[in-house]
Design a protein around this motif. Structure first.
Motif, mmCIF file in Angstrom:
data_model
loop_
_atom_site.group_PDB
_atom_site.id
_atom_site.type_symbol
_atom_site.label_atom_id
_atom_site.label_comp_id
_atom_site.label_asym_id
_atom_site.label_seq_id
_atom_site.Cartn_x
_atom_site.Cartn_y
_atom_site.Cartn_z
ATOM 1 N N ASP A 6 27.908 77.982 82.777
ATOM 2 C CA ASP A 6 27.376 76.623 82.730
ATOM 3 C C ASP A 6 28.488 75.599 82.526
ATOM 4 N N MET A 7 29.510 75.969 81.759
ATOM 5 C CA MET A 7 30.616 75.041 81.530
ATOM 6 C C MET A 7 31.391 74.769 82.815
ATOM 7 N N GLU A 8 31.553 75.798 83.652
ATOM 8 C CA GLU A 8 32.267 75.596 84.915
ATOM 9 C C GLU A 8 31.512 74.615 85.810
ATOM 10 N N LEU A 9 30.190 74.717 85.867
ATOM 11 C CA LEU A 9 29.405 73.780 86.664
ATOM 12 C C LEU A 9 29.481 72.376 86.078
ATOM 13 N N LEU A 10 29.454 72.266 84.756
ATOM 14 C CA LEU A 10 29.591 70.949 84.133
ATOM 15 C C LEU A 10 30.958 70.334 84.454
ATOM 16 N N LYS A 11 31.993 71.153 84.448
ATOM 17 C CA LYS A 11 33.328 70.639 84.770
ATOM 18 C C LYS A 11 33.373 70.092 86.193
ATOM 19 N N ARG A 12 32.755 70.810 87.111
ATOM 20 C CA ARG A 12 32.749 70.358 88.504
ATOM 21 C C ARG A 12 31.971 69.055 88.654
ATOM 22 N N ALA A 13 30.815 68.985 87.992
ATOM 23 C CA ALA A 13 29.993 67.778 88.087
ATOM 24 C C ALA A 13 30.671 66.595 87.409
ATOM 25 N N HIS A 14 31.398 66.867 86.323
ATOM 26 C CA HIS A 14 32.110 65.802 85.608
ATOM 27 C C HIS A 14 33.250 65.254 86.459
ATOM 28 N N ARG A 15 33.997 66.171 87.093
ATOM 29 C CA ARG A 15 35.087 65.722 87.973
ATOM 30 C C ARG A 15 34.534 64.904 89.137
ATOM 31 N N ALA A 16 33.403 65.343 89.678
ATOM 32 C CA ALA A 16 32.803 64.626 90.798
ATOM 33 C C ALA A 16 32.390 63.213 90.387
ATOM 34 N N MET A 17 31.797 63.074 89.192
ATOM 35 C CA MET A 17 31.383 61.747 88.749
ATOM 36 C C MET A 17 32.593 60.841 88.524
ATOM 37 N N LYS A 18 33.644 61.378 87.942
ATOM 38 C CA LYS A 18 34.840 60.557 87.725
ATOM 39 C C LYS A 18 35.405 60.050 89.049
ATOM 40 N N ARG A 19 35.418 60.907 90.054
ATOM 41 C CA ARG A 19 35.915 60.487 91.371
ATOM 42 C C ARG A 19 35.023 59.409 91.970
ATOM 43 N N ARG A 20 33.728 59.613 91.928
ATOM 44 C CA ARG A 20 32.778 58.658 92.519
ATOM 45 C C ARG A 20 32.824 57.320 91.796
ATOM 46 N N LEU A 21 32.878 57.369 90.485
ATOM 47 C CA LEU A 21 32.908 56.130 89.712
ATOM 48 C C LEU A 21 34.201 55.368 89.971
ATOM 49 N N SER A 22 35.313 56.092 90.013
ATOM 50 C CA SER A 22 36.597 55.437 90.271
ATOM 51 C C SER A 22 36.605 54.766 91.638
ATOM 52 N N ALA A 23 36.075 55.472 92.659
ATOM 53 C CA ALA A 23 36.040 54.904 94.005
ATOM 54 C C ALA A 23 35.144 53.672 94.051
ATOM 55 N N ALA A 24 33.991 53.741 93.380
ATOM 56 C CA ALA A 24 33.085 52.595 93.371
ATOM 57 C C ALA A 24 33.717 51.406 92.671
ATOM 58 N N TRP A 25 34.375 51.650 91.558
ATOM 59 C CA TRP A 25 34.979 50.563 90.786
ATOM 60 C C TRP A 25 36.111 49.906 91.564
ATOM 61 N N GLU A 26 36.873 50.692 92.302
ATOM 62 C CA GLU A 26 37.969 50.145 93.099
ATOM 63 C C GLU A 26 37.437 49.240 94.210
#
Length: 337
Positions: free
Chosen positions: A175-195
């Protein structure tokens, strides 16, 4: 005497050749015959460190294999015996023993799918992970703070930080590995949106955009309304008006929410009650989609300051309080003008 010896040798060679031909024909027939005659697929678990003998024994126990010596022979001749990979393998109807060995040697394991639903809370996400028998449970009774610490974000509130989409995984993934993947994905999406954000937003940073996106996500399921809803909230923030959005009140109620929101709930102050407090709540209230992230940083221009649900998933948008009150009477109170 010599003739008899030669005759005997020729007989032995002929018999050996005949037997060899029969064995070759039988081996060829075995290699081209499906593992089982059933029409339904089968799943094979190959634990770490398994040998060809272990796989052969499991297939025999499941009633899928005959003439097991051929499986060991083929594994050695093909070189697959030294390249076996652990995991879960699907055996579709019609698969032959050599095809199965190739799948195991190449590590073509079964890919499962786990979907994080747009608008889920972190508690809903944890519950879904825990309920999935294919996902290794390592979170247990760990606190949210401990989970975020394992993600390298010990001071970060977990809400909103896991991107909602479908993730492929193999049986035994934690479960932690899936959370890590989802967390990385959100950081990427949020960063792109903010830029790519619009100018003059009343948002101090990307985290505030994440908070606003989570409210947009819970306020509307109609894709065409996301930027309209974002526009109303943006103008309210610019004007110093309270957001007055029910989903934040519900989130602040926690387990006290029983499916209904009452006038008393709107008046009961919590850090998330946007009827009693100005500005954004302290954290997101859900996992926002990419569409809601984009809406939060690119709101639709306009004059609307209010909206009310029609009851069908869409909203009526109003510029003035009088217009809004009329819409409330019609769609919430059921009073025709």
């Amino acid at each position: 005497m010599i003739r008899q010896v030669i005759r005997g040798v020729l007989v032995v060679v002929a018999v050996a050749g005949f037997i060899g031909t029969l064995l070759a024909f039988d081996y060829r027939n075995w290699s081209q015959t499906a593992l089982h005659g059933a029409d339904t697929p089968h799943t094979l678990q190959v634990p770490s460190g398994s040998t060809v003998h272990d796989i052969q024994r499991q297939l025999e126990e499941d009633g899928l294999l005959d003439r097991p010596i051929y499986l060991r022979l083929h594994a050695r001749l093909s070189g697959h015996a030294q390249r076996l990979q652990s995991g879960e393998y699907r055996i579709p109807a019609g698969m032959t023993p050599p095809q199965l060995l190739e799948h195991i040697a190449r590590g073509r394991v079964v890919q499962h799918r786990f979907t994080i639903i747009e608008g889920w809370t972190f508690q809903q996400l944890r519950a879904a992970l825990e309920a999935n028998p294919r996902i290794l449970d390592t979170l247990g009774d760990k606190s949210d703070e401990a989970v975020m610490a394992e993600l390298g974000k010990p001071d970060q509130h977990p809400e909103g930080w896991f991107y909602p989409e479908t993730y492929n995984y193999t049986r035994g993934t934690s479960d932690m590995e899936l959370l890590k993947r989802a967390h990385r994905a959100m950081k990427r999406r949020l960063s792109a949106a903010w830029e790519a954000r619009s100018d003059d937003l009343p948002l101090a940073d990307a985290y505030e955009a994440l908070v606003l996106a989570s409210i947009i996500e819970r306020e509307t399921g109609a894709p065409e309304e996301r930027r309209k809803v974002a526009g109303v909230f943006t103008r309210r923030l610019q004007e110093g008006m309270r957001l007055q959005t029910d989903p934040t009140v519900i989130y602040g109620m926690g387990n006290d929410f029983d499916g209904r929101i009452r006038t008393q709930d709107l008046r009961t102050d919590t850090p998330y009650n946007t009827y009693t407090r100005h500005g954004l709540p302290p954290t997101p209230i859900a996992m926002p989609s990419g569409a809601s992230l984009r809406a939060a940083v690119d709101p639709e221009p306009g004059e609307a300051m209010y909206f009310v649900s029609r009851g069908d998933g869409t909203h009526v948008f109003s510029e003035t309080l009088d217009e809004h009150n009329r819409a409330v009477r019609r769609y919430i109170l059921g009073m025709e003008e």
